[in-house]
Design an enzyme around this catalytic site. Structure first.
Site, PDB file in Angstrom:
ATOM      1  N   CYS A 144       0.803  -1.272   0.041  1.00 40.65           N
ATOM      2  CA  CYS A 144      -0.111   0.040  -0.096  1.00 40.65           C
ATOM      3  C   CYS A 144       0.886   0.984   0.062  1.00 40.65           C
ATOM      4  CB  CYS A 144      -0.908  -0.015   1.239  1.00 40.65           C
ATOM      5  SG  CYS A 144      -0.156  -0.191   2.956  1.00 40.65           S
ATOM      6  N   HIS A 237      -1.812   7.390   3.222  1.00 40.35           N
ATOM      7  CA  HIS A 237      -0.244   7.419   3.375  1.00 40.35           C
ATOM      8  C   HIS A 237       0.231   8.402   2.613  1.00 40.35           C
ATOM      9  CE1 HIS A 237      -0.728   3.444   5.517  1.00 40.35           C
ATOM     10  NE2 HIS A 237       0.000   2.766   4.496  1.00 40.35           N
TER      11      HIS A 237
END
Length: 347
Positions: A144, A237
């Protein structure tokens, strides 16, 4: 948490529906609602269509495979167990789209970001020969964290990036946690995430690799070094990126590449595909995790603060939603690509 997001994303999906749910033997026989009691961490309620589905034993491969056209896999098992389970499903003739890391470096299994390396699915033909199946195969989703900066760099590959420094600031949901079950993350930053830096440095090179002799061979450039840090946010993120190029572009050329970039999912108008894959913010204080992680329903990538650097050529900030674009949503988009390209068909 991968299964939770799969269930949510497939609720009302125009192409797919949940036909079966399988898990460990300990959950088998329970309804889905019973199995996730106390573990449903999403803000939306459990979809009505899956509440009463009875969980099956994932180890009974043929029984489960007979009920589905393909599987989305997100299991918490040892690497060798995941590899064996996914291959067993593929050998029944059932395509597997995996959210797990176990097969990311298996040479004939493509690791795909659909906008970036859709051509890697061509290696499936060789994989099928190895597994002894005409219709089954495995495709995996990458880590990810790389979604926050690899798309922005990919749009600039013509300028031949040579060196990249990326520091990622990663949400707690990436560890399958929220603030209720991880209270020590409140008012805290942890400067280490096990195994994450190696993944962040090496997986982009496999994404940018080539199929040679029926295997995916990773690229040799750019050189990438990373630091991965856990920060006290729920989702999203963020990455700070420094990059140098063999053929240094202008700022205007970079911005134009980002604005114009489209991949195969946009060309095919896939249901989960963002219309604008990369969005650039002119504001100095964007992208922000809380404000911008949900752009394009969490499937877009945000970029900002592009400027020249005193050591590298340019620096910028990137952001992606780790549980949507970076995890379950990315896997569903892979499944949509595979269906559109004829690799997933009704049994």
């Amino acid at each position: 948490m991968g299964t939770l997001y799969f269930v949510e994303l497939l609720d009302q999906h125009p192409w797919f529906k949940v036909a079966a749910i399988a898990a460990s033997a300990g959950s088998a026989g329970k309804t889905y609602e019973e199995a996730v009691q106390g573990r449903w961490k999403l803000s939306s309620p459990i979809p009505e269509g899956v509440r009463n589905i009875v969980i099956q034993d994932a180890s009974k491969v043929n029984e489960v495979a007979d009920q589905v056209d393909f599987t989305l896999c997100a299991v918490d098992m040892k690497k060798n167990e995941v590899q064996a389970l996914e291959e067993a499903y593929a050998q029944t003739g059932t395509p597997v789209v995996s959210n797990n890391s176990a097969h990311r470096w298996t040479p004939d299994i493509p690791m795909v970001i659909p906008e970036i390396n859709p051509g890697h699915i061509e290696v499936i033909a060789a994989q099928r020969k190895r597994l002894g199946t005409s219709t089954g195969f495995i495709v995996v989703k990458p880590n990810c964290s790389i979604q926050s900066y690899v798309p922005a760099l990919h749009a600039l590959l013509d300028f031949k990036p040579t060196k990249v420094v990326a520091s990622t600031y990663q949400a707690i949901s990436g560890a399958g946690k929220n603030f209720t079950d991880w209270p020590e993350m409140l008012d805290n930053v942890i400067p280490y995430i096990g195994g994450e830096e190696e993944k962040s440095e090496q997986e982009p090179l496999r994404i940018w690799g080539s199929i040679i002799n029926n295997e995916i061979v990773k690229a040799t450039a750019p050189l990438i070094t990373t630091q991965c840090i856990r920060v006290p946010v729920t989702d999203g993120h963020l990455a700070t990126v420094f990059a140098s190029f063999e053929n240094t572009p202008s700022k205007e050329e970079i911005l134009d590449r980002w604005r114009q970039f489209k991949g195969r999912p946009q060309q095919l108008s896939l249901p989960s595909a963002p219309k604008q894959f990369i969005t650039y913010f002119e504001e100095e204080n964007r992208p922000q995790t809380k404000l911008d992680r949900d752009i394009e329903r969490g499937m877009g990538v945000s970029v900002g603060r592009l400027r020249e650097d005193t050591i590298y050529d340019f620096k910028f900030v990137g952001l992606s939603h780790n549980t949507l674009r970076g995890a379950a949503g990315g896997a569903v988009l892979i499944a949509e690509l595979l269906k559109a390209e004829g690799y997933i068909q009704s049994k």
